[in-house]
Design an enzyme around this catalytic site. Structure first.
Site, PDB file in Angstrom:
ATOM      1  N   TYR B 173      43.551  36.752  31.563  1.00 59.83           N
ATOM      2  CA  TYR B 173      44.004  37.261  32.871  1.00 59.83           C
ATOM      3  C   TYR B 173      44.328  36.093  33.801  1.00 59.83           C
ATOM      4  O   TYR B 173      45.384  36.052  34.436  1.00 59.83           O
ATOM      5  CB  TYR B 173      42.917  38.161  33.470  1.00 59.83           C
ATOM      6  N   VAL B 206      41.982  45.787  44.043  1.00 51.15           N
ATOM      7  CA  VAL B 206      42.682  46.892  44.699  1.00 51.15           C
ATOM      8  C   VAL B 206      42.094  48.193  44.162  1.00 51.15           C
ATOM      9  O   VAL B 206      41.753  48.292  42.987  1.00 51.15           O
ATOM     10  CB  VAL B 206      44.202  46.833  44.435  1.00 51.15           C
ATOM     11  N   THR B 208      42.501  50.911  42.526  1.00 52.14           N
ATOM     12  CA  THR B 208      43.413  51.582  41.584  1.00 52.14           C
ATOM     13  C   THR B 208      42.637  51.863  40.293  1.00 52.14           C
ATOM     14  O   THR B 208      41.553  51.310  40.073  1.00 52.14           O
ATOM     15  CB  THR B 208      44.612  50.688  41.215  1.00 52.14           C
TER      16      THR B 208
END
Lengths: 273, 273
Positions: B173, B206, B208
């Site tokens: 990542y 975030v 999500t």
């Protein structure tokens, strides 16, 4: 309805150039303005500084938008005068939500009979003046407890020293504008528990009287190396004050509510080159 | 009148989360949307991926704003599938003005992870997928000859490795999101001649489905050091998708016409801590 309805913004260097543009742009979004400017010559600057007539024009432009503005003469080097001007504005308009530390000088091309004085002037105005601007207001913002947004005007020269010729003006400008990033980062850490956000903008050359004058024009012509200071990646020589104002209007609005500690270039790709 | 009236935006990962929020936000400003998403499983990802029902929701929300949207299934690892989606979308809506390379995975914390596979897949989707997205869509932009704006979704992990734990997911990542900055910079230099601007956004966590899911929650509970390292500076644990969308709506509008090559954190001060 504007994005800044009911807000009050304190702006230094607001008589002309970027400062005036910011005052107008924020007023368009509904903000009232406390504006200050030096309105007199600095001995190490050969181009004309702003005048009372310039500041009057800013006042007229903000009032034409049906917003209120309290404008006065103050030197960012003089924290007492600056704080007094700020407090006079608050007395009329209410507490400040937004601070734009915009006032600055560029001595490139001005004579340097005493480089020490030149260097001290640019550090005094472009760096210490930023601290003087923010520090008193930040105390009040903390006490009020309703957050706030602060934008410090740095420069591409706050991120790179490209094009330096070793003059006191070039060295001092880069040192001050880099120093502004340090202030921003330190302010952001100090003020974030109070929901006060602090960011910098980094313009490339902007079409204002600080850049568009005979002194700097001749300097760039006579010093081919200096062209590197202003050569952008995008096919545009200078950006407009409005471009910086648009970035600031975004940063200080609720659309930027979680943006803090950020260095935002508005530089046509200058620093990405 | 919106800031993006008459524009067409190509958005990857648009079925839900940030991608859906971007589609709706840009449609509010007047843009039509070409939307793609994988809508299927990825071997190294343990949390549920998006579905055709999610994409249907995006379509409904954009159409409710009276904007057009062409949505299809495509894998960002498959450049020919992306080219097909672009061809179909532009045939209906016209050439592309805005590209948002948003699709991404976070496969940290998957039970019994194959770390090598986790690393490989996150690089393929989060880095090569960004390259595929731009390369599939930018010819349409160049051919139109009207400039354009590209935003690549990086991360705070594109600017710092804070919280790294040596897992394939976290290595991949951070490597991919840092790599996205490299892509952005090289694209900004390549595309400036066409007045195409390229920037990255760097969200902190975030709210999500990629972040708020059982796999990630367990991972952060079992690795408290990682969670501690992911604290923001502003007193907010996560930001909302709309905060990233607002930053993107600014960056792709004419308000930011001279902003290119910029890394813009929307991170509640995470990277300045």
């Amino acid at each position: 309805m504007g994005k800044l309805e009911g807000k009050v913004a304190f702006i230094t260097g607001a008589a002309r150039g970027q400062g005036r543009s910011h005052a107008i742009r924020l007023a368009e979004e509904g903000a009232d303005i406390i504006a200050i400017d030096l309105l007199e010559q600095v001995s190490t600057i050969d181009y004309p500084m702003s005048t009372q007539a310039d500041l009057d024009e800013t006042v007229a432009a903000v009032e034409a938008l049906d917003r209120r503005i309290v404008a006065s003469k103050a030197d960012v080097r003089d924290i007492e005068a600056l704080t007094a001007a700020y407090r006079a504005g608050v007395a009329e308009l209410g507490p400040v939500d937004i601070v734009l530390a915009n006032a600055g000088i560029a001595q490139l091309g001005s004579a340097e009979p005493d480089p020490v004085v030149s260097f001290n002037d640019v550090i005094d105005i472009n760096l210490r003046g930023v601290w003087n601007t923010v520090w008193p207001v930040a105390q009040d913002m903390i006490e009020r407890g309703e957050g706030g947004a602060i934008v410090l005007t740095s420069s591409t020269q706050g991120l790179t020293g490209r094009g330096s010729d070793g003059s006191a003006g070039a060295l001092g400008y880069a040192a001050a504008k880099h120093g502004v990033v340090g202030l921003m980062r330190s302010f952001a850490n100090w003020l974030s528990p109070h929901n006060i956000r602090v960011n910098t903008v980094h313009p490339t050359g902007v079409e204002t009287p600080m850049v568009m004058n005979e002194v700097i024009g001749k300097y760039i012509q006579d010093n081919p190396g200096a062209a590197a200071m202003v050569a952008n990646l995008m096919p545009v020589d200078l950006v407009q004050p409005r471009d910086i104002s648009n970035a600031i209007a975004f940063l200080v609005s609720d659309e930027g509510r979680y943006i803090t500690g950020v260095t935002l270039p508005v530089d046509a790709g200058f620093t990405a080159k | 009148m919106g800031k993006l009236e008459g524009k067409v935006a190509f958005i990857t990962g648009a079925a839900r989360g940030q991608g859906r929020s971007h589609a709706v936000r840009l449609a509010q400003e007047g843009a039509d949307i070409i939307a793609v998403d994988l809508m299927g499983p990825v071997a190294s990802v343990a949390y549920p991926m998006s579905t055709p029902e999610d994409m249907q929701q995006t379509v409904q929300e954009v159409e409710a704003l009276d904007r057009r949207i062409i949505a299809s299934q495509a894998d960002v690892r498959d450049i020919s599938a992306l080219r097909t989606a672009v061809a179909q979308g532009t045939a209906e809506l016209g050439p592309i003005d805005v590209i948002l390379a948003n699709a991404g995975i976070a496969n940290q914390g998957a039970p019994d992870a194959d770390e090598d596979l986790a690393f490989h897949e996150v690089l393929e989707i989060n880095l090569a997928g960004v390259r595929n997205t731009v390369q599939a869509a930018v010819p349409s932009m160049i051919e139109k000859g009207q400039g354009g704006a590209i935003v690549l979704t990086s991360s705070t992990q594109g600017l710092t490795g804070r919280g790294g734990d040596g897992s394939g997911g976290s290595e991949g990542y951070a490597a991919a999101k840092h790599g996205v900055v490299g892509l952005m910079r090289t694209y900004a230099n390549w595309l400036a001649q066409y007045r195409i601007r390229v920037n990255t956004v760097h969200p902190t966590g975030v709210n999500t489905p990629m972040i708020v899911n059982e796999v990630m929650e367990r991972y952060l509970t079992e690795n408290p050091g990682v969670g501690d390292a992911l604290q923001n500076l502003l007193p907010v644990p996560m930001v909302e998708a709309i905060d990233i969308s607002n930053a993107i709506a600014f960056l792709v509008s004419d308000d930011a016409r001279y902003i290119t090559g910029v890394t813009l954190p929307v991170d509640a001060g995470f990277t300045v801590r």
